[in-house]
Design an enzyme around this catalytic site. Structure first.
Site, PDB file in Angstrom:
ATOM      1  N   THR A 127     -63.785   6.187 -45.361  1.00  0.00           N
ATOM      2  CA  THR A 127     -64.326   6.812 -46.398  1.00  0.00           C
ATOM      3  C   THR A 127     -64.400   8.274 -46.443  1.00  0.00           C
ATOM      4  O   THR A 127     -64.011   9.103 -45.061  1.00  0.00           O
ATOM      5  CB  THR A 127     -65.766   6.276 -46.505  1.00  0.00           C
ATOM      6  OG1 THR A 127     -65.715   4.799 -46.558  1.00  0.00           O
ATOM      7  CG2 THR A 127     -66.443   6.941 -47.798  1.00  0.00           C
ATOM      8  N   THR A 187     -63.758   6.225 -51.265  1.00  0.00           N
ATOM      9  CA  THR A 187     -63.211   5.461 -50.287  1.00  0.00           C
ATOM     10  C   THR A 187     -62.149   4.159 -50.620  1.00  0.00           C
ATOM     11  O   THR A 187     -62.079   4.000 -51.965  1.00  0.00           O
ATOM     12  CB  THR A 187     -64.503   4.577 -49.621  1.00  0.00           C
ATOM     13  OG1 THR A 187     -63.907   3.744 -48.564  1.00  0.00           O
ATOM     14  CG2 THR A 187     -64.875   3.365 -50.749  1.00  0.00           C
ATOM     15  N   GLU A 232     -61.596  -3.066 -50.637  1.00  0.00           N
ATOM     16  CA  GLU A 232     -63.128  -3.031 -50.873  1.00  0.00           C
ATOM     17  C   GLU A 232     -63.717  -4.463 -50.973  1.00  0.00           C
ATOM     18  O   GLU A 232     -65.031  -4.667 -50.755  1.00  0.00           O
ATOM     19  CB  GLU A 232     -63.314  -2.378 -51.955  1.00  0.00           C
ATOM     20  CG  GLU A 232     -64.663  -1.374 -51.848  1.00  0.00           C
ATOM     21  CD  GLU A 232     -64.534  -0.235 -50.981  1.00  0.00           C
ATOM     22  OE1 GLU A 232     -65.286  -0.222 -50.208  1.00  0.00           O
ATOM     23  OE2 GLU A 232     -63.472   0.524 -51.276  1.00  0.00           O
ATOM     24  N   SER A 260     -72.279  -1.562 -51.623  1.00  0.00           N
ATOM     25  CA  SER A 260     -71.708  -0.298 -50.485  1.00  0.00           C
ATOM     26  C   SER A 260     -72.890   0.254 -50.107  1.00  0.00           C
ATOM     27  O   SER A 260     -74.029  -0.032 -50.267  1.00  0.00           O
ATOM     28  CB  SER A 260     -70.998   0.811 -51.669  1.00  0.00           C
ATOM     29  OG  SER A 260     -70.952   1.931 -50.954  1.00  0.00           O
ATOM     30  N   SER A 261     -72.529   1.005 -48.834  1.00  0.00           N
ATOM     31  CA  SER A 261     -73.475   1.810 -48.221  1.00  0.00           C
ATOM     32  C   SER A 261     -73.363   3.311 -48.518  1.00  0.00           C
ATOM     33  O   SER A 261     -73.871   4.038 -47.763  1.00  0.00           O
ATOM     34  CB  SER A 261     -73.196   1.843 -46.808  1.00  0.00           C
ATOM     35  OG  SER A 261     -73.277   0.364 -46.320  1.00  0.00           O
ATOM     36  N   GLY A 274     -68.572   6.723 -43.133  1.00  0.00           N
ATOM     37  CA  GLY A 274     -69.307   5.925 -41.947  1.00  0.00           C
ATOM     38  C   GLY A 274     -69.509   4.471 -41.923  1.00  0.00           C
ATOM     39  O   GLY A 274     -70.450   4.008 -41.226  1.00  0.00           O
ATOM     40  N   GLY A 275     -69.265   3.744 -43.010  1.00  0.00           N
ATOM     41  CA  GLY A 275     -69.442   2.278 -43.072  1.00  0.00           C
ATOM     42  C   GLY A 275     -71.042   2.296 -43.225  1.00  0.00           C
ATOM     43  O   GLY A 275     -71.594   3.029 -43.837  1.00  0.00           O
TER      44      GLY A 275
HETATM   45  N1  GLY Z   1     -66.564   0.613 -48.015  1.00  0.00           N
HETATM   46  C1  GLY Z   1     -67.535   1.578 -47.560  1.00  0.00           C
HETATM   47  C2  GLY Z   1     -68.663   1.390 -48.420  1.00  0.00           C
HETATM   48  O1  GLY Z   1     -68.661   1.380 -49.660  1.00  0.00           O
HETATM   49  O2  GLY Z   1     -69.964   1.718 -47.883  1.00  0.00           O
END
Ligand code: GLY
Length: 596
Positions: free
Chosen positions: A418, A436, A455, A482-483, A503-504
């Site tokens: 991301t 991302t 995704e 998502s985060s 950062g996930g």
């Molecule tokens: N793929 C990362 C997020 O959407 O949180």
């Protein structure tokens, strides 16, 4: 100047940033410092790189951009200098990022955008998240026994590809807030793609690490592993196929992406991916829509912290952490206090428990969105933190909710990748956008010079637990939770900070920590980003290896936490607004802030 374990590192960073940057780079290789590759860049970029190395924010009067790569920031800066808006600049930044940082974001992915309008004072959030194909089922990531696939078996290939949202988001942002002619915004990306750019150390390192997966698909291998060898840092890379795609977007708009030959190539790539084909269809591309969502704001001290609601868990979870932490005097405790980090860490665990139970695409599952950031609810959750030791266990709470509904806790894996873009323009508009393709290099499928996302693996691989449905299960047309937490912090109705990170699911901790450092601990925006990370999501306290955060291990362990030193590879980009503009770029990555 404060002294102590955390500020010592922050202050050390100010005094000897190259050493810290090297330390961080070693800890999270291959996120190397950008040295060398940008030596020929403009004086403004050199000055910005120097400011980052010194641990200073970049200051300017009228406009500012902070993003993950100097080429992309320069492209956006050129648009702003010429009188473009933050939305215009974002299109230029994103299209260059898709070229020079292709592993993190691009046309084949999705994004969330938070916009503060300088003319109206209104905030808008746009959802450009990918959608699950209409032909996908909740068992997409399960084997014949109903067990979850291994993560990379799900990721690599066509199965994980959702309908891209980023091209539609660029067009929608420009339609609403653009000032510059749309085709002009692609000039920088086209020029660099045709003329070539120097491969950055970060890109080269990630290619080398991922060579086996990248090598599975001919188009991807030809680009990243020319003649079978991984791209080297500093090598000149051209991408004529990407330039051609940008020309189509420039002349036809988003329609040139969601239909016609570009869409046909995307669908062919997904549906015929060897070993792991996907079910994305022309109907999915045709139906794709950017959605305007209600902005989610949570109170923190004198601020309103605003961002992206469902299908992102970002603003809700950041808001919950801050809402709980706000019941305690973190300012008095200071950044070196293990007690402060106990409160932040356990507030985060409580917030993640709610996230796992309740948060998903609210178009598909009812969500207690307002209840989750209700001040009384958060005060009741914060009361759980009143002891002196780490919580033995955490469980989701019971936010106010107008549905009687049973959800099971989810199971989804999110690895960090991301990119984040923060922009302020001369008209007082503020843009915060996190973008991302999910995993580094996404699905590894490359079409027309860009990578397709993976995704869909942000959905829970399990759909039910003990017969009870999981909110973030995969459903046709749904958007994976998502985060991503693109954030604008408000004070007295005015924007004072734009911030976000890759950062996930650690994005949430990186953003919350940086806001606390800036709001409570008096750090400027660059210090706040550079402050070593300590992040707790599900019980384990991750502390940033090789930094003073790891020096907290003994104290945190003594409180009952399980502690794990590790690389924590954020990519925070932030702009503080007030008097002048101050831009910060994460020392852990290659980005810069540039202002004028
Ligand atoms: N793929 C990362 C997020 O959407 O949180």
């Amino acid at each position: 100047m404060r002294t102590g374990i955390f500020t010592t590192v922050a202050v050390t960073a100010l005094a000897a940033a190259p050493a810290l940057a090297q330390q961080a780079a070693d800890a999270v290789a291959p996120e190397a410092a950008a040295g060398g590759v940008f030596e020929s860049a403009s004086d403004a970029v050199q000055a910005s790189l120097a400011a980052k190395a010194d641990g200073r924010p970049v200051e300017a009067e009228n406009w500012m951009i902070a993003a993950a790569n100097p080429h992309a920031v320069e492209a956006g800066a050129a648009v702003l200098r010429a009188g473009g808006s933050a939305a215009d600049a974002m299109v230029a930044v994103q299209t260059v990022l898709g070229l020079v940082e292709p592993q993190s974001s691009g046309l084949g992915g999705g994004a969330f955008l938070v916009w503060y309008d300088g003319a109206t004072g209104e905030m808008t959030t746009l959802d450009g998240r990918e959608t699950a194909p209409l032909a996908a089922t909740p068992t997409l990531f399960q084997n014949e026994n109903g067990e979850p696939l291994k993560f990379f078996d799900a990721v690599v290939g066509g199965r994980s590809v959702g309908t891209p949202g980023t091209p539609a988001l660029l067009a929608e942002a420009h339609r609403r807030w653009g000032r510059a002619p749309w085709p002009s915004l692609f000039d920088a990306g086209i020029g660099l793609a045709e003329g070539g750019f120097a491969v950055s150390p970060r890109l080269a390192g990630l290619v080398a690490r991922d060579a086996e997966r990248l090598g599975r698909f001919p188009a991807t291998a030809d680009y990243f592993l020319p003649d079978g060898a991984a791209l080297q840092a500093g090598a000149t890379l051209k991408n004529p196929a990407y330039a051609e795609t940008l020309r189509i977007l420039a002349s036809e708009g988003a329609a040139g992406f969601y239909g016609g030959p570009v869409a046909a190539d995307i669908l062919r790539g997904v549906q015929t991916a060897p070993g792991n084909p996907g079910v994305l269809s022309a109907m999915d591309m045709t139906l794709y829509q950017v959605k305007e969502r209600p902005t989610v704001c949570a109170s923190y001290r004198a601020f309103e912290v605003c961002g992206m609601g469902p299908p992102s868990s970002g603003a809700l979870t950041v808001g919950q952490i801050l809402g709980m932490a706000g019941e305690y005097d973190l300012a008095a405790m200071g950044p070196d206090s293990a007690e402060a980090w106990r409160i932040i860490g356990d507030a985060s665990r409580l917030a993640f428990a709610d996230r796992g139970r309740y948060m998903a695409d609210s178009d598909f599952v009812p969500m207690p969105t307002e209840g989750l950031v209700d001040a009384d609810y958060l005060a009741s959750r914060a009361a759980l933190l009143a002891g002196e030791a780490a919580l033995d266990s955490v469980a989701p709470g019971s936010p106010e909710f107008d549905h009687a509904l049973l959800f099971a806790d989810d199971e989804s894996i999110e690895l960090p990748s991301t990119s984040h873009i923060s922009i302020v323009d001369q008209y007082g508009n503020v843009l915060s956008m996190t973008t991302t393709i999910e995993n580094a290099f996404g699905s590894r499928l490359m079409v027309r010079g860009f990578l397709l996302n993976n995704e869909l693996t942000d959905f829970s691989f399990r759909s039910h637990r003990d017969g009870v449905p999981i909110a973030n299960r995969l459903e046709p047309g749904k958007r994976p939770r998502s985060s991503m937490a693109p954030t604008i912090v408000m004070q007295d109705g005015k924007p004072v900070l734009a911030i976000g990170s890759p950062g996930g699911s650690r994005i949430i901790g990186y953003v919350a920590k940086s806001i606390i450092a800036w709001a409570d601990w008096g750090m400027d925006v660059q210090q706040a980003l550079a402050l070593p990370h300590a992040v707790n999501r599900f019980g384990t306290y991750d502390v940033e290896d090789g930094t003073a955060a790891a020096g907290m291990s003994e104290a945190l362990t003594g409180m009952g936490f399980e502690v794990k030193p590790r690389g924590l590879n954020s990519g925070l980009h932030a702009i503080a607004i007030g008097g002048t503009l101050k831009g910060g770029a994460d020392p852990r990555r290659e980005g810069i802030a540039l202002g004028g």
